[in-house]
Design an enzyme around this catalytic site. Structure first.
Site, mmCIF file in Angstrom:
data_model
loop_
_atom_site.group_PDB
_atom_site.id
_atom_site.type_symbol
_atom_site.label_atom_id
_atom_site.label_comp_id
_atom_site.label_asym_id
_atom_site.label_seq_id
_atom_site.Cartn_x
_atom_site.Cartn_y
_atom_site.Cartn_z
ATOM 1 N N PRO A 150 0.833 -1.204 0.000
ATOM 2 C CA PRO A 150 0.000 0.000 0.000
ATOM 3 C C PRO A 150 0.869 1.256 0.000
ATOM 4 O O PRO A 150 1.851 1.340 0.733
ATOM 5 C CB PRO A 150 -0.796 -0.132 1.302
ATOM 6 N N GLU A 151 0.503 2.210 -0.840
ATOM 7 C CA GLU A 151 1.242 3.463 -0.934
ATOM 8 C C GLU A 151 0.437 4.571 -0.251
ATOM 9 O O GLU A 151 -0.564 4.301 0.407
ATOM 10 C CB GLU A 151 1.532 3.771 -2.405
ATOM 11 N N LYS A 208 4.054 6.092 4.774
ATOM 12 C CA LYS A 208 3.217 4.892 4.791
ATOM 13 C C LYS A 208 2.950 4.399 6.209
ATOM 14 O O LYS A 208 2.417 3.303 6.402
ATOM 15 C CB LYS A 208 3.887 3.789 3.964
ATOM 16 N N HIS A 226 -4.802 -15.822 8.856
ATOM 17 C CA HIS A 226 -3.793 -14.767 8.712
ATOM 18 C C HIS A 226 -4.023 -13.600 9.664
ATOM 19 O O HIS A 226 -3.391 -12.548 9.515
ATOM 20 C CB HIS A 226 -3.769 -14.263 7.268
ATOM 21 N N ARG A 282 1.238 -11.921 4.364
ATOM 22 C CA ARG A 282 2.691 -12.092 4.296
ATOM 23 C C ARG A 282 3.380 -11.918 5.650
ATOM 24 O O ARG A 282 4.576 -12.211 5.780
ATOM 25 C CB ARG A 282 3.273 -11.087 3.292
ATOM 26 N N ARG A 312 12.423 -3.005 -10.237
ATOM 27 C CA ARG A 312 10.983 -2.782 -10.105
ATOM 28 C C ARG A 312 10.311 -2.800 -11.473
ATOM 29 O O ARG A 312 10.831 -2.239 -12.441
ATOM 30 C CB ARG A 312 10.699 -1.430 -9.424
#
Length: 291
Positions: free
Chosen positions: A2-3, A60, A108, A127, A281
């Site tokens: 997420p940005e 962030k 999770h 993750r 990237r």
């Protein structure tokens, strides 16, 4: 990951949902989710009973002020956080979920936080890279959340402008895309919005940073802030894991000019969008519009 627009969307959702939220119970389902000294035991002890105040975003990172009593905010400020700060970084796949009714957590689930009404704020992270911190009262958040120390100016701040970029990038040979991804230069930009802003500014992502003229840097600053503003208005971008607090996808992805549009026609000139690896990237750009 997420940005800035996605994190800002989460911040707004938390600010709306957690009005007068008093933490009644905390369960840490995965120890590594807590990054502050003292681990989960101290984190749980110090958050329980606290009232959650204002939510702030820095790059962030997210931070909430904690108070022993309900914080009565004035038009300009709220009382000092006498309960410290609660910090969060979503990392790659972290997301918050709001549950008003009792429900079983998914595998999770990393952290569960209930209020006195048994409504639950759940932190889910596939993750498992997401982190939380408790910052003791009287301490600046960056003393515990050390990543904050390295952040450059916010894109919407007066400190982020063409003069600043000109000084920071002077003589640099690294590609401008790499420079924009550097959180010490500008906080919050990531792969999606660097591609989008460079397209809007008509600048090739490979261009050595130090070669950009002042007028190009000014255009880039304006384009970056505008792209971020539009994405925030759309609730961010969802290509895989991102959801807001209510489980809703971000809507910016369908408006993207180049990101994840490799091989498709440019929306401006119909030239096929290129996708290649730049500085490790995935990078998307139009070879005709960006020169």
């Amino acid at each position: 990951m997420p940005e800035l627009p996605e994190v800002e969307t989460v911040r707004r959702g938390l600010a709306d949902r957690l009005v007068d939220f008093q933490i009644g119970q905390v369960e840490v389902c995965r120890e590594r989710a807590i990054a502050s000294p003292g681990g989960s035991a101290l984190f749980i002890k110090m958050l329980c009973g606290m009232h959650v105040g204002s939510w702030l975003r820095r790059g962030k990172y997210l931070m909430a002020s904690l108070h022993h009593e309900i914080a009565q905010s004035s038009a300009d400020s709220e009382p000092d956080p006498d309960g410290g700060w609660w910090g969060v970084h979503l990392r790659m796949t972290g997301q918050f979920q709001w549950h008003e009714a009792i429900s079983s957590p998914c595998p999770h689930t990393r952290v569960r936080i209930w209020n006195k009404k048994n409504e639950e704020l759940r932190f889910v992270d596939t993750r498992s890279f997401g982190q939380m911190w408790w910052v003791p009262p009287g301490n600046a958040p960056e003393t515990i959340i050390t990543g904050l120390q390295k952040l450059g100016p916010e894109p919407f701040s007066s400190a982020f402008n063409s003069s600043y970029l000109s000084k920071r990038l002077k003589g640099s040979k690294r590609p401008i895309k790499s420079a924009l991804l550097d959180q010490s230069i500008v906080a919050g930009a990531g792969n999606i919005y660097t591609d989008e802003s460079l397209f809007a500014a008509r600048i090739r992502p490979h261009t050595p940073s130090g070669q950009l003229k002042k007028v190009e840097l000014e255009r880039l600053c304006n384009c970056l802030t505008e792209v971020l503003r539009v994405s925030i208005g759309a609730g961010g971008t969802t290509f895989s894991d991102f959801r807001d607090l209510e489980g809703i996808n971000g809507n910016y992805g369908g408006q993207a000019w180049v990101y994840r549009r490799g091989g498709q026609a440019c929306r401006i000139c119909s030239t096929p969008i290129r996708r290649e690896s730049l500085c490790g990237r995935g990078t998307h750009w139009c070879p005709n519009c960006q020169r």
